[in-house]
Design a protein around this motif. Sequence first.
Motif, PDB file in Angstrom:
ATOM      1  N   ALA A   1      -4.122   2.718   4.831  1.00  0.00           N
ATOM      2  CA  ALA A   1      -4.038   2.356   3.416  1.00  0.00           C
ATOM      3  C   ALA A   1      -3.677   0.890   3.239  1.00  0.00           C
ATOM      4  O   ALA A   1      -4.269   0.180   2.403  1.00  0.00           O
ATOM      5  N   VAL A   2      -2.696   0.397   4.018  1.00  0.00           N
ATOM      6  CA  VAL A   2      -2.276  -1.000   3.889  1.00  0.00           C
ATOM      7  C   VAL A   2      -3.390  -1.939   4.320  1.00  0.00           C
ATOM      8  O   VAL A   2      -3.654  -2.971   3.681  1.00  0.00           O
ATOM      9  N   TRP A   3      -4.044  -1.593   5.413  1.00  0.00           N
ATOM     10  CA  TRP A   3      -5.140  -2.450   5.901  1.00  0.00           C
ATOM     11  C   TRP A   3      -6.259  -2.571   4.872  1.00  0.00           C
ATOM     12  O   TRP A   3      -6.719  -3.663   4.553  1.00  0.00           O
ATOM     13  N   SER A   4      -6.702  -1.439   4.345  1.00  0.00           N
ATOM     14  CA  SER A   4      -7.789  -1.478   3.361  1.00  0.00           C
ATOM     15  C   SER A   4      -7.370  -2.208   2.085  1.00  0.00           C
ATOM     16  O   SER A   4      -8.167  -2.937   1.479  1.00  0.00           O
ATOM     17  N   GLY A   5      -6.103  -2.025   1.663  1.00  0.00           N
ATOM     18  CA  GLY A   5      -5.646  -2.704   0.461  1.00  0.00           C
ATOM     19  C   GLY A   5      -5.613  -4.206   0.615  1.00  0.00           C
ATOM     20  O   GLY A   5      -6.067  -4.951  -0.273  1.00  0.00           O
ATOM     21  N   TRP A   6      -5.070  -4.699   1.756  1.00  0.00           N
ATOM     22  CA  TRP A   6      -4.988  -6.137   1.950  1.00  0.00           C
ATOM     23  C   TRP A   6      -6.373  -6.745   2.142  1.00  0.00           C
ATOM     24  O   TRP A   6      -6.660  -7.842   1.643  1.00  0.00           O
ATOM     25  N   VAL A   7      -7.244  -6.062   2.891  1.00  0.00           N
ATOM     26  CA  VAL A   7      -8.593  -6.597   3.087  1.00  0.00           C
ATOM     27  C   VAL A   7      -9.352  -6.639   1.758  1.00  0.00           C
ATOM     28  O   VAL A   7     -10.053  -7.610   1.441  1.00  0.00           O
ATOM     29  N   GLY A   8      -9.183  -5.590   0.938  1.00  0.00           N
ATOM     30  CA  GLY A   8      -9.838  -5.610  -0.370  1.00  0.00           C
ATOM     31  C   GLY A   8      -9.292  -6.695  -1.279  1.00  0.00           C
ATOM     32  O   GLY A   8     -10.041  -7.384  -1.982  1.00  0.00           O
ATOM     33  N   LEU A   9      -7.955  -6.886  -1.282  1.00  0.00           N
ATOM     34  CA  LEU A   9      -7.376  -7.944  -2.105  1.00  0.00           C
ATOM     35  C   LEU A   9      -7.795  -9.315  -1.608  1.00  0.00           C
ATOM     36  O   LEU A   9      -8.008 -10.246  -2.414  1.00  0.00           O
ATOM     37  N   GLY A  10      -7.920  -9.464  -0.277  1.00  0.00           N
ATOM     38  CA  GLY A  10      -8.401 -10.736   0.254  1.00  0.00           C
ATOM     39  C   GLY A  10      -9.813 -11.045  -0.204  1.00  0.00           C
ATOM     40  O   GLY A  10     -10.147 -12.203  -0.486  1.00  0.00           O
ATOM     41  N   GLY A  11     -10.664 -10.005  -0.296  1.00  0.00           N
ATOM     42  CA  GLY A  11     -12.015 -10.241  -0.797  1.00  0.00           C
ATOM     43  C   GLY A  11     -12.021 -10.661  -2.254  1.00  0.00           C
ATOM     44  O   GLY A  11     -12.877 -11.451  -2.679  1.00  0.00           O
ATOM     45  N   LEU A  12     -11.077 -10.172  -3.042  1.00  0.00           N
ATOM     46  CA  LEU A  12     -11.006 -10.549  -4.463  1.00  0.00           C
ATOM     47  C   LEU A  12     -10.397 -11.923  -4.677  1.00  0.00           C
ATOM     48  O   LEU A  12     -10.522 -12.481  -5.780  1.00  0.00           O
ATOM     49  N   THR A  13      -9.728 -12.467  -3.687  1.00  0.00           N
ATOM     50  CA  THR A  13      -9.054 -13.766  -3.834  1.00  0.00           C
ATOM     51  C   THR A  13      -9.706 -14.870  -3.011  1.00  0.00           C
ATOM     52  O   THR A  13      -9.099 -15.921  -2.802  1.00  0.00           O
ATOM     53  N   GLY A  14     -10.922 -14.654  -2.514  1.00  0.00           N
ATOM     54  CA  GLY A  14     -11.640 -15.726  -1.821  1.00  0.00           C
ATOM     55  C   GLY A  14     -11.649 -15.624  -0.318  1.00  0.00           C
ATOM     56  O   GLY A  14     -12.305 -16.448   0.350  1.00  0.00           O
TER      57      GLY A  14
ATOM     58  N   TRP B   1      -3.393 -16.855 -10.572  1.00  0.00           N
ATOM     59  CA  TRP B   1      -2.018 -16.764 -10.053  1.00  0.00           C
ATOM     60  C   TRP B   1      -1.917 -15.766  -8.907  1.00  0.00           C
ATOM     61  O   TRP B   1      -1.124 -15.945  -7.983  1.00  0.00           O
ATOM     62  N   ILE B   2      -2.733 -14.707  -8.934  1.00  0.00           N
ATOM     63  CA  ILE B   2      -2.752 -13.782  -7.789  1.00  0.00           C
ATOM     64  C   ILE B   2      -3.411 -14.461  -6.597  1.00  0.00           C
ATOM     65  O   ILE B   2      -2.967 -14.326  -5.446  1.00  0.00           O
ATOM     66  N   THR B   3      -4.501 -15.200  -6.847  1.00  0.00           N
ATOM     67  CA  THR B   3      -5.170 -15.919  -5.758  1.00  0.00           C
ATOM     68  C   THR B   3      -4.223 -16.943  -5.116  1.00  0.00           C
ATOM     69  O   THR B   3      -4.184 -17.100  -3.889  1.00  0.00           O
ATOM     70  N   THR B   4      -3.441 -17.626  -5.941  1.00  0.00           N
ATOM     71  CA  THR B   4      -2.494 -18.615  -5.406  1.00  0.00           C
ATOM     72  C   THR B   4      -1.427 -17.952  -4.539  1.00  0.00           C
ATOM     73  O   THR B   4      -1.102 -18.437  -3.440  1.00  0.00           O
ATOM     74  N   ALA B   5      -0.880 -16.840  -5.026  1.00  0.00           N
ATOM     75  CA  ALA B   5       0.173 -16.170  -4.265  1.00  0.00           C
ATOM     76  C   ALA B   5      -0.351 -15.621  -2.943  1.00  0.00           C
ATOM     77  O   ALA B   5       0.303 -15.712  -1.896  1.00  0.00           O
ATOM     78  N   VAL B   6      -1.563 -15.044  -2.964  1.00  0.00           N
ATOM     79  CA  VAL B   6      -2.112 -14.460  -1.733  1.00  0.00           C
ATOM     80  C   VAL B   6      -2.511 -15.545  -0.746  1.00  0.00           C
ATOM     81  O   VAL B   6      -2.347 -15.381   0.475  1.00  0.00           O
TER      82      VAL B   6
END
Length: 291
Positions: free
Chosen positions: A169-182, A264-269
């Motif tokens: 779950a953590v892996w898929s969440g972080w990889v998906g959020l990384g795709g949304l933030t560039g 702001w989410i992109t900056t934090a990530v």
Amino acid sequence: MTAPTINGTRYPQPIDALLPAARALDLPDGQPFPSRNRLMREFRIGAPKADDLLARLKAEHAQRTRTKQTRTAMIVRGALLTPPTDPDSAPVPLDYAEPIGPHPAPAPAVPGHTSPADPTPVTPPKIAPTDPAGQVTVVGHPDTPTPTPPARPAVVWPVILLALPAFVAVWSGWVGLGGLTGFGVVHPLPGIADGFSINTAITLPIGVETYGAYALYVWLSGRVPDAARRFAKWSALGSLAVGALGQVAYHLLVAADVTLAPWWITTAVSVLPVAVLGMGAALAHLVRAHD
């Protein structure tokens, strides 16, 4: 007028001649030898000769102290090694000694009976009880505490079962959020290995969650300096909180059909890999600070 000297002459006195007079000086209670100033005043001598005389007096005092301590230790040791005097074992006077000759062999003692010479009842020897199998049962003293068996350590293999679904779950969440933030696929070796590519989104779960687990271990191990333990505590809690917020942000964005995360989410990530690198290096230095 020159003050009279020890041997009646007016010439400076040698140390050997002044030494007996220095021993005979009256000293206050608890003072083993006179001071240098008193020696200079009493015998009208200079500082070098007074120092020499005082050094000899100190050496004699140290020798007497060692001799006294050695004598005391020998007396104490002799008192400890000397067996106590038993009045029953004193030698019998010659007038009352028994005639020399063969003595009859003593009769074997019967358990529970007494002999004419010794009215003390004979206690039969204790025999350890045996079980029906014929083995001897060891009976302990009633006042002896029974040793507590060592406690078995708690098993840790259930953590693997707990970590597997959390890892997915953590892996898929972080990889998906990384795709949304560039974060995405890059070619890290252009011109060298053009066909080699890697998705930079995997750096988020590896960096954030791995550091959180390691800092948590350092905090709870209790084998590091206090500064490292405090830093590991707060950084582990912060890393776990950031990981939880990252999962919340990803699922909220996906639920709202957002294809591009807010700035702001992109900056934090985007600053997370740098923050993880700094915290990991600082914790490594603090852990080895006691070396």
